[in-house]
Structures are given as structure tokens and as C-alpha cells.
Design an enzyme around this catalytic site. Structure first.
Site, PDB file in Angstrom:
ATOM      1  N   LYS A  83      23.232  41.042  -5.075  1.00 12.91           N
ATOM      2  CA  LYS A  83      23.952  39.899  -5.652  1.00 12.91           C
ATOM      3  C   LYS A  83      23.603  39.757  -7.132  1.00 12.91           C
ATOM      4  CE  LYS A  83      22.475  36.793  -2.645  1.00 12.91           C
ATOM      5  NZ  LYS A  83      21.793  37.618  -1.621  1.00 12.91           N
ATOM      6  N   CYS A 167      19.575  21.267   2.761  1.00 12.97           N
ATOM      7  CA  CYS A 167      18.955  22.553   2.460  1.00 12.97           C
ATOM      8  C   CYS A 167      17.427  22.487   2.499  1.00 12.97           C
ATOM      9  CB  CYS A 167      19.475  22.984   1.103  1.00 12.97           C
ATOM     10  SG  CYS A 167      18.767  24.438   0.415  1.00 12.97           S
ATOM     11  N   MET A 168      16.822  21.530   1.802  1.00 13.47           N
ATOM     12  CA  MET A 168      15.359  21.512   1.774  1.00 13.47           C
ATOM     13  C   MET A 168      14.771  20.114   1.806  1.00 13.47           C
ATOM     14  SD  MET A 168      15.659  21.126  -1.868  1.00 13.47           S
ATOM     15  CE  MET A 168      15.430  19.585  -1.421  1.00 13.47           C
ATOM     16  N   MET A 342      15.349  27.799   5.640  1.00 15.58           N
ATOM     17  CA  MET A 342      16.217  26.924   6.431  1.00 15.58           C
ATOM     18  C   MET A 342      15.803  26.806   7.895  1.00 15.58           C
ATOM     19  SD  MET A 342      18.128  25.627   4.319  1.00 15.58           S
ATOM     20  CE  MET A 342      16.931  25.903   3.042  1.00 15.58           C
ATOM     21  N   GLY A 379      16.876  27.752  -1.289  1.00 20.55           N
ATOM     22  CA  GLY A 379      18.074  28.575  -1.256  1.00 20.55           C
ATOM     23  C   GLY A 379      18.919  28.512  -2.501  1.00 20.55           C
ATOM     24  N   GLN A 380      18.716  27.479  -3.326  1.00 21.29           N
ATOM     25  CA  GLN A 380      19.556  27.317  -4.506  1.00 21.29           C
ATOM     26  C   GLN A 380      18.731  27.510  -5.778  1.00 21.29           C
ATOM     27  OE1 GLN A 380      22.876  24.320  -4.070  1.00 21.29           O
ATOM     28  NE2 GLN A 380      21.305  23.351  -2.852  1.00 21.29           N
TER      29      GLN A 380
END
Lengths: 798, 257
Positions: A83, A167-168, A342, A379-380
Site C-alpha cells: 500500500k 477503532c481504538m 482491533m 489502524g489510522q
């Protein structure tokens, strides 16, 4: 014609053309070194996940043309994942949004920016308390800060939450209730030093590939690192693992309790560490995040029922494997790092399992030495930086402060130069509640009338989309504003769409999973009329200011986002002048003042320009230089720890420098498979796609490699249902359904009775099926388990 | 004509190759022994001035080699089956362009990790290294050697370039207007006959033999595969190297259109 033939023919044609050009003696486009002529390189953190790799961005002729891993970056040391290597292509999808669009007569029609901004200002002025902002951990730090200030400081409205709630949020409540302050104590350096890495429901080979390589490539260099994968399905990470502990969904709490019980039984816990630095905690009644104290003896008795045999019965993990874990944690000569993401956070017992894994590390003393760390991954790209540190959550203020605390509100009002009492003490509606109220008519309590979404795609990511998202689109008076870069499930349903600048089309700052704050400069122009998200917020604020909305002025009457240059105000709300100054730098320097209260010290903007990110607290040294902190709470590295105390948890909830070891019992999940809905469903991601695929599905290399979602199924289940790979099935829960092709023994391998579906594909919306039940403390929904049934789809295509 | 010297050269090459193969084999078997330290006894190590270190014997060179191309001759098979370019038969005009175009087919830009033109095992760790560690040639198909040092998680960067599974692609591939950095032309030379400079970035492309070795495509292959310290003569310079000064101050503000 087959696509591959087409590609091949294209390539042959290109080769022939090139050869012809050479043969006919035409000057080559590429003179010596010519392909690279005019190529300029700059640095930026990658746009995708929370690892925070730095890339080198090659710009030529006003466009990004190449990417390289940045060898100067400590995070990735020159390596990227697929990615990251293709991140530049995210800018150039053919259907970029290029102008504002307003829904007129059911259709989205182009309008001017002036018209768009007036429309928002009108909506906000008409019902300021019914206005909400829904952002994300992909906001840059200055963008999130501007949004937070506009809402909490300007409008006195706390209805601002990021998708990081999905998400967190459980990681946040886990850190807060254990250490009294958010974010990991360790950092990625632990991955280089650990003898044992424990993955708790985590698949970093696909989700954090560069960190995973940082671990497994140590083996290539001759080092030994034991990898233990505790998971509910086999993944690519499992292939590298020494031990795979397959557990039944939701039973991770029993496993952690079982290991702690064995440590106590064998007396192999770290008595000295616990006596000096820890205290014990249990649930209070009614439940609070701080809980109630308990004695060590009470703790021991509470764990008594978690015998290896009982844990095996609950979780399916063999008693022998449990003893193996206990033996490793019981050894003082090993360094152990736990990783999770997650799997532990999207959990109706998310806070509890976060507490238990921290507790296991504290109890066994595997804490605070390089290689000994419980570390949550994000995740972000700026889940830590923007959601947590800037505090764009409904209960938070920047710098780890909270709206419920009068002293914290006072600090914020002082920094923002606001009249006392401007900031509301009550937290706003968190994500699930915000969207539930947006999808509920006003007369039935649906007090949210307008939501402005920036940098995220709730139409695809909200759980139980049929209940939380779709009704709002049919209720009169509900208005959805969406700033994004491409058409998504959310923009397609929106009333007003604003085109945004993306990544290196603007200045920006991100904060990664290891407290590292990173900075980059704008390198290319955004397409069409796309503009920075921070500018959009400031331009709306200015509109409100001009309409006389009192909150847009500070107590001296000045505009909330006023920037002075040479004694004159720069009209940054006018796009023509937005880049006359570095707005990011001004916003960051103001935000930086918040970072001192909770020892999250940030350095001046100019320091980040020079660095590949710095890990806070970044503390100025006597010689004027700025030093980052790798290991928090450890005397040898953290300047805020009292000398001679070895470790000090200086924000301890009990105000005595101790961390809390919680007793958190195992409880069954809110929904389990039954005869009507016999399968477990787990959702997640794949290597090639990032979140809802808005960017990655427009990158040919990634999209071709993983074009569509699928449902992973065990071969035995497939045989029983008469299904083969490629057959279409309908997955159905009590909330909705989704049609997908079956992939038997696919990328991952779930056990019998379990299914896995990635959520990246907007053509197969699995969040019509998922459950919106959430953790009571973090309000984070559980996307990892619900009950579904499977039937063969009728011949019709989805 | 040049046939006779060419034949002679080929013969020399074959001998050299067999010899190096033997060295590699010897190296391999001695490497599998448990205690590799005293491989030689009886004063075979030259005594040198203190502080200089020992000089390896010729037989040890195969193992003692350092640097990115050290294993150039480790896989004799590649060398034996690869078609060696001869000085008498230079690459044809257009060979290079064709090779470059073929490379571009699998890369988004010059320097991007290539996509995989064949099916792989999607589960777990595919056995990429069987063919790609040192490169292999099966008939006309060449499996290029990795261009970078050994990294464990191949599929982290390399993904298949067509439908990964027995599942049909349901949505058409996206239209993307990205235009990647093209491959640079051949490297500049200081004068006719000087060794060309490396025209491309070298990060993750440290093993020159991956493309320029005997199994590389015509037009890219070196004329002197027997030399393995490539960067001794071919310097890595030029704009394609992703080097840049660390900026101290923000760039001047941009005019927005």
C-alpha cells in the site's frame, strides 16, 4: 479479449514504439538520467495505517510520480508495504471529487464554494446544538484541532467524535484505567529487543506489515524471536508463528485470567515489581472507569476459578498451551511484548481485555524494559495524533484533558482566550449515539439535525448500517454534509458534498501508534476546486463570525482562528490567502500549549520539519536541543519519573504513582451462534485495502490483487452446505444481509463454524449484518463477533 | 571473424563456472559442518602484519565474499543455463527498450515493487524463495533473483497482478490517471567507453545481478558477469536517487489557482 492479453499487447506496443523511436534516431524523452530530470524528493508519513512509515515522495512536473521507503525513518528503515509503495496513486483516481455538490431535487448538482459555505453556516446558525461533526483518525493534527476548537470552544457543543471510536476507543479506556493517562508506554524499539512477541487477535502480517517484518526479519539476521499467535482464525501471521492458540470468540478474557492465575499459583509473578509499583482494582457498582480498590488476596481469590482446565473448556485453548504462556511470562530473563489492535478493541468487553493484558504484563514485571511492553497498535495514520492527543472525542479536550473536569475546561478557555464557562461540561453524543439520534426523528428524541463528516466513510463503516445510517436519509430535516476525496457510500447519500485536498496536496501532521508526531509539506496542488479540510472548517467559522454568532469571537472580540502577520490579520478564510502563512504551524503552536498538562510535551513545529517524527514527551534539554522519550514511566528514559523510583506512573488514578492491575471476569458475548444463526461472523481487513477502500480500490495494483470482498469458510462447512469457492451466498443476521462469494481456505482459515469477511468492499456491505452493541466504557462497537446464517444466493448477481 | 576467440572465451567461461560451482559446493558442504572455524590447518593462512587481519585463501573467496552480489556464483545452475552475452554479439538495438517496457508492465513506476505475474498460494507464506532467492530459468521463463537482501514477508510488498482466487472479479478495474516515473535512460558516461553510472535509485535494488546478471534480459545484461563488485566502477548518482536536503524552513507559500 482477456485483460491479460490486452496488457501484454499494450506492453508490446509500447516496446515497439520505443524501439522504433530509437531506430529512427529521434531524440529520446529520457536523455542520460532523463527519466528523473526535474524530479524532486521530499518526506511525508504514509497516508494509510497507524504504523507511521515515512515515504520519500518524488514530484515531477507538479505531480507525484514515484515513492521510496525512507531509510532515515526509524519506523520503517527504508521498507514499505504494497500500500505504501503505491500510496501516490491514491491521488490520481479518475473520479476525484473536484467541486462542491448540493442535493437538489434528489440529485447532487455542482454549486460554488460560496454557496456551499453559506449553506453550512445557515444550518449551524439555525440549530447550533443539533449540529455534530464526525471526523476521523485521518484528520491531520491541525485539522482535528481546528474542528475541536470550532465545536467545543466556539459553539460550546461537544458533539464531535471521530471514527476512532469504532477503532481504538477501548485501548484509550484501557490505558486510562490502568495508568491514568492514555497511550503506550513502550514503542517500536521493543520489537527489536523482545524475545517473545504475543499477538492477541492480531494479524500484523497483513495489517501492520512493516512492523511485522521488523520482527520476523530479525530471524533472517540470525536472532531468535518466538512468535505466539492467539487468534480466532489462522492468518498469514500464523504462518510465521511458533505457537498458534486458537480460541473461541470473546474468550480472550478467560485466557488472560488463566495465565495470571498460573503465575500466582507458581509464585512466578514479579513480586518486587508488583509491591513497589502496582495496585489492584475491581469493578465498582455502579461501574466506573476508575473502579474500586481490592487487596492482593482478594485478587488471588477472584482468579481462583480460572484453572487451566476451566479455561480450556471456555476458550478451547489447551491447558498445556496456557501453561506454556504462563511459563514464558513467569521468566524474568525473557523480554515479552504483546501486540493487539482491533481484535481486543472491537469487543463488547474491550476495556476489560485491554486491562487484563496490561495487568498480565504488570503482574509478571514484563514492563518498561526495552522489549517488555504491552503495546496497542492503531489502524489510522493519526488515530493517536488527532483522535486521542488532540482530543476530538466527545468527552475530551486537547492534551489529554476532559470536558467533565472544571480545571481542564479552565485551561482550555485560557489558551483559547474564551470567556469562562464557554465549554460545556457534559460530553457529547458518542458515535453510535450520534448516528442513532441522527436516524431518529426530532420529536422522538433525535436531537441531531446536521452532521458534517470529514475524512471518513460512516455509510460503510457504521455497524448495523440499516439502523444507524439509512433511516436518516428518509427523515425530513436531517442534513448530511460530507467532505471527501472520492465518491463513497457516504457522499452518495449526502445532501452536500465538499471536495477535499488529500495527503501531500496540503500541509499536514500525523501522530502514529508509538507517540511519534510527524510533519509534511504540501507538494502538489489538489485537483479542480478541492480544498484543505482545515480551510473548510475555518471558512465556515468565518461565515458564522460574520453572521454574528457570538462563539466565533474570543473574549477580546477577535476571530477564533485569527492569524496575524506583520501586525495585520491574514484572511486565511479566503482560499486565495490560505497559504500566505503556514496555518498548520500556527494551529500546532497553539495546540502545543495543551501538551504540558499531562506530560505529552510537543516540540516546536520547526523541530518536526527536521525530523522523521519525534516521540512525545519531547523535552527541551539544557543545551536547547529537543529530546524524545521512548519508554514512558521508566526512570532510565522518562525525564518526568522521580529519580530513584525506577518506575513511576505519574498520572496514576490512585495518585500514588502506581499502575492498576484489574480483575475482569470472563462474560459471554451479547450474541452467540444458536440453531437459527449457527455461524460466528468476524469482520476485518486485508493487506491490499485500507479501511473502506476509498483510496486503495482506485489503485489498479491493489484492486487487481484483491478486487472484491469474500467470505472465508472452513472446508467442512462448505462441504456440508454443498458450496465451492466462487459460489455466491447470502450472509444473514438478525439485522440485515449481504451477498458474497465463498472462498474456502482462502487468505485466512477460520475454524469450523466461523466465517470471516473483509469490510473494504462498498459493493458488498457487510456492515448491514454486524452488531452495534458496544463496550460500556469506551462505547466502541464489536465488529468481531455476531451470529449469522448462510444460504446459497439465487442466481441473480449481487 | 571473432568466432574462435568467442568459442575460446565460452570455454573459459564454462571452466570458470564449473570451478566456481565446485567452490560453492565445497563452501556449502563445509558450511553445513558444525564447527566451521578451522577449515584449514597447517599454516595455510598467510601471516600478515599485526592489525591487518588474515588474508583468505582463494578457495575461501566464494564464502568470504561480501557485498550485495556476493552470491553471484552461488547458484551455478543459473549461470550455466543463462545465455551469456558475448562481446561479439552485443544486445540488439531495441533490446533495452523492450526489456524496459516489459519491466514497466509489472511496476507502477520505476522503483516500485513488481507485481507477481503468476498465481501464488494466498495462504500463509508462499515459497517464493525457491525460485527467486538466486533466480532460476525454466525454459524461456526466467524467475529473476530478488533485487534486494533477504526479507521474510515477500507478500507484504508483492501482490498478484490478476485475479487472486478462483473467484470472478465483479467490479471493473479502476481508472487511475497516475503517471509513474519512467525508467531512466541508460546511465550517463563521462566519455565514450567510460563505465556508465547507475541511472536509477538503488534502494531495494542492491543486487545488480537481479536484472543485469546472466539471467537478465538482453539489453540489460552486463558484458562482464565475472565481476561482482559492480559499484566499484558504476557509481550510483543522479536525480533518481531519492536523496534530498532536509528542509529547515517551510517552502514559500503557493499561489492557489
Amino acid at each position: 479479449m482477456e485483460r491479460r492479453d490486452f496488457l501484454r499487447m499494450n506492453a508490446m506496443a509500447a516496446a515497439t514504439a520505443a524501439a522504433t523511436r530509437l531506430a529512427s534516431g529521434q531524440p529520446r524523452a529520457a536523455a542520460p538520467g532523463g527519466g528523473a530530470q526535474g524530479l524532486a524528493w521530499n518526506k511525508a508519513p504514509c497516508r494509510f495505517c497507524g504504523t507511521g512509515c515515512h515515504v520519500r515522495v518524488g514530484v515531477q512536473g507538479g505531480r507525484v510520480v514515484a515513492i521510496a521507503g525512507d531509510p532515515e525513518a526509524e519506523v520503517n528503515k527504508g521498507l514499505l508495504c504494497v500500500k505504501g509503495y503505491h500510496v501516490a496513486l491514491a491521488l490520481y483516481g479518475a473520479d476525484r471529487l473536484r467541486q462542491p455538490l448540493l442535493r437538489v431535487g434528489g440529485e447532487l448538482k455542482p454549486i460554488s464554494w460560496e454557496h456551499a459555505l453559506d449553506t453550512i453556516a445557515e444550518r449551524v446558525a439555525a440549530d447550533p446544538a443539533g449540529f455534530a461533526i464526525y471526523g476521523s483518525g485521518q484528520w491531520t493534527i491541525p485539522e482535528g484541532y481546528a474542528a475541536n476548537k470550532l465545536m467545543k470552544g466556539g459553539l460550546g457543543n461537544n458533539h464531535i467524535d471521530p471514527n476512532a471510536r469504532l477503532c481504538m476507543a477501548s485501548a484509550v479506556t484501557g490505558f486510562l484505567s490502568t495508568y491514568g493517562v492514555d497511550e503506550p508506554a513502550g514503542c517500536y524499539d521493543d520489537l527489536d529487543k523482545a524475545d517473545v512477541i504475543v499477538l492477541w487477535g492480531n494479524n500484523p502480517a497483513e495489517m501492520h506489515p512493516v512492523l511485522f517484518s521488523r520482527i520476523v526479519d530479525r530471524r533472517t539476521r540470525g536472532e531468535t524471536v518466538k512468535l505466539i499467535d492467539i487468534g480466532t482464525r489462522r492468518t498469514r501471521s500464523t504462518e510465521f508463528a511458533d505457537h498458534f492458540l486458537l480460541f473461541k470468540p470473546n474468550t480472550d478474557l478467560a485466557i488472560a485470567n488463566g495465565v495470571m492465575r498460573l503465575l500466582l499459583e507458581r509464585d512466578s509473578y514479579d513480586r518486587a515489581f508488583v509491591e513497589r509499583h502496582c495496585a489492584f482494582r475491581k469493578d465498582a457498582s455502579p461501574a466506573t472507569l476508575e473502579g474500586a480498590p481490592m487487596s492482593f488476596e482478594e485478587f488471588r481469590q477472584s482468579l481462583a476459578e480460572y484453572t487451566p482446565e476451566r479455561v480450556e473448556a471456555i476458550s478451547g485453548v489447551k491447558a498445556a498451551d496456557l501453561r506454556l504462556l504462563a511459563e514464558l511470562f513467569g521468566r524474568r530473563d525473557l523480554r515479552i511484548t504483546s501486540l493487539w489492535c482491533m481484535g481486543m478493541n472491537q469487543h463488547t468487553r474491550g476495556t476489560a481485555i485491554n486491562n487484563l493484558v496490561h495487568g498480565l504484563h504488570l503482574l509478571s514485571g514484563h514492563f518498561g524494559r526495552p522489549g517488555d511492553a504491552p503495546t496497542s497498535l492503531t489502524g489510522q495514520p493519526s488515530a493517536c495524533g488527532t483522535a486521542r492527543e488532540v482530543g476530538t472525542l466527545v468527552q475530551a479536550l486537547p492534551g489529554g484533558l476532559v470536558v467533565a473536569n472544571a480545571e481542564h475546561r479552565k485551561h482550555a478557555e485560557e489558551i483559547w482566550n474564551l470567556a469562562a464557562g464557554r465549554i460545556k461540561a457534559t460530553p457529547g453524543h458518542h458515535t453510535v449515539e450520534m448516528w442513532r439520534r441522527f436516524s431518529t426523528p426530532k420529536e422522538q428524541g433525535g436531537d441531531i439535525s446536521t452532521i458534517w463528516v470529514q475524512v471518513t466513510n460512516p455509510g460503510q463503516t457504521l455497524p448495523n448500517r440499516n439502523a444507524l445510517f439509512e433511516p436518516s436519509r428518509r427523515i425530513p430535516g436531517k442534513f448530511l454534509i460530507v467532505s471527501d476525496v472520492y465518491p463513497t457510500e457516504t457522499t452518495r447519500a449526502a445532501d452536500l458534498v465538499l471536495p477535499s485536498a488529500l495527503w501531500v496536496e496540503k500541509n499536514g501532521m500525523f501522530g502514529n501508534s508509538e507517540r511519534r508526531t510527524q510533519q509534511w509539506f504540501k507538494m502538489v496542488e489538489p485537483p479542480g476546486q478541492a480544498r484543505d479540510d482545515a480551510w473548510q472548517l475555518i471558512a465556515v467559522a468565518r461565515r458564522l463570525f460574520e453572521r454574528g454568532v457570538e462563539g466565533m469571537r474570543d473574549k477580546d472580540g477577535k476571530f477564533l482562528f485569527s492569524i496575524q502577520k506583520d501586525g495585520k490579520e491574514v484572511p486565511i478564510w479566503d482560499w486565495k490567502h490560505y497559504y500566505d502563512v503556514n496555518v498548520d504551524e500556527h494551529l500546532f503552536e497553539e495546540y502545543r500549549r495543551f501538551s504540558r498538562f499531562k506530560h505529552k510535551d510537543l516540540a516546536p513545529y520547526s523541530e518536526y520539519v527536521k525530523a522523521r517524527g519525534l516521540r512525545w514527551p519531547v523535552v527541551q534539554q539544557p543545551d536547547g536541543s529537543w529530546r524524545e522519550t521512548r519508554f514512558r514511566f521508566a526512570e532510565f528514559d522518562d525525564p518526568y519519573v522521580k529519580r530513584g523510583s525506577e518506575f513511576e506512573f505519574y498520572h496514576s488514578t490512585t495518585k500514588d504513582g502506581r499502575a492498576q492491575i484489574w480483575f475482569r471476569p470472563y462474560e459471554p458475548p451479547p450474541e452467540s451462534p444458536d440453531p437459527d444463526y449457527p455461524f460466528w461472523l468476524c469482520t476485518g481487513r486485508v493487506l491490499e485495502h485500507w479501511h473502506t477502500g476509498t483510496m486503495t480500490r482506485r489503485i489498479p495494483q491493489l484492486s487487481r490483487a484483491m478486487p472484491n470482498a469474500y467470505v472465508e469458510m472452513h472446508g467442512e462447512d462448505a462441504r456440508r452446505l454443498g458450496l465451492r469457492s466462487g459460489d455466491l451466498v447470502v450472509l444473514e443476521s438478525r439485522r440485515g444481509e449481504c451477498t458474497l462469494p465463498v472462498w474456502v481456505d482462502g487468505r485466512g482459515a477460520p475454524p469450523v463454524g466461523s466465517l470471516f469477511v473483509p469490510f473494504f468492499d462498498e459493493t458488498m456491505l457487510i456492515n448491514r449484518v454486524t452488531l452495534e452493541n458496544y463496550d460500556p466504557f469506551s462505547k466502541q462497537p464489536d465488529y468481531k463477533k455476531c451470529a449469522v446464517r448462510v444460504r446459497r444466493a439465487e442466481a441473480a448477481q449481487p | 571473424m571473432t568466432q574462435a576467440p568467442g568459442q575460446q572465451r565460452q570455454r573459459v567461461m564454462v571452466v570458470a563456472v564449473l570451478a566456481s560451482g565446485a567452490v560453492a559446493a565445497a563452501g556449502f558442504f563445509s558450511g553445513t559442518r558444525t564447527a566451521p572455524t578451522p577449515v584449514h590447518s597447517g599454516g595455510s593462512v598467510l601471516r600478515v602484519a599485526p592489525g591487518v587481519g588474515s588474508v583468505p585463501r582463494h578457495a575461501e573467496l566464494g564464502r568470504e565474499r561480501r557485498g550485495p552480489n556476493a552470491e553471484l556464483y552461488a547458484n551455478a545452475e543459473v549461470v550455466l543455463t543463462g545465455t551469456l552475452p558475448s562481446r561479439a554479439e552485443p544486445a540488439q538495438l531495441g533490446d533495452r527498450a523492450q526489456a524496459v517496457a516489459q519491466r514497466a508492465e509489472h511496476r507502477a513506476y520505476d522503483g516500485a515493487p513488481p507485481t507477481i505475474p503468476h498465481a501464488i498460494d494466498q495462504r500463509g507464506a508462499p515459497s517464493c524463495l525457491v525460485c527467486h532467492q538466486d533466480g532460476a530459468r525454466v525454459g524461456e521463463r526466467v524467475a529473476p533473483a530478488m533485487s534486494h537482501p533477504l526479507l521474510s514477508s515477500c507478500t507484504q510488498c508483492h501482490v498478484v497482478e490478476a485475479d487472486p482466487r478462483p473467484l470472478p472479479q465483479r467490479t471493473p478495474p479502476p481508472v487511475n490517471e497516475f503517471s509513474g516515473l519512467p525508467s531512466s535512460g541508460s546511465g550517463p558516461r563521462a566519455w565514450l567507453g567510460a563505465p556508465p553510472q547507475v541511472p536509477h535509485g538503488t534502494a531495494m535494488r542492491e543486487r545488480c545481478i537481479s536484472c543485469h546478471g546472466p539471467a537478465g534480459q538482453p539489453g540489460l545484461r552486463t558484458s562482464h558477469p565475472e565481476r561482482d563488485n559492480c559499484l566499484q566502477c558504476h557509481t550510483a548518482t543522479g536525480a533518481a536517487q531519492p536523496r534530498f536536503p532536509v528542509q529547515q524552513t517551510p517552502p514559500p507559500p503557493r499561489r492557489t489557482p
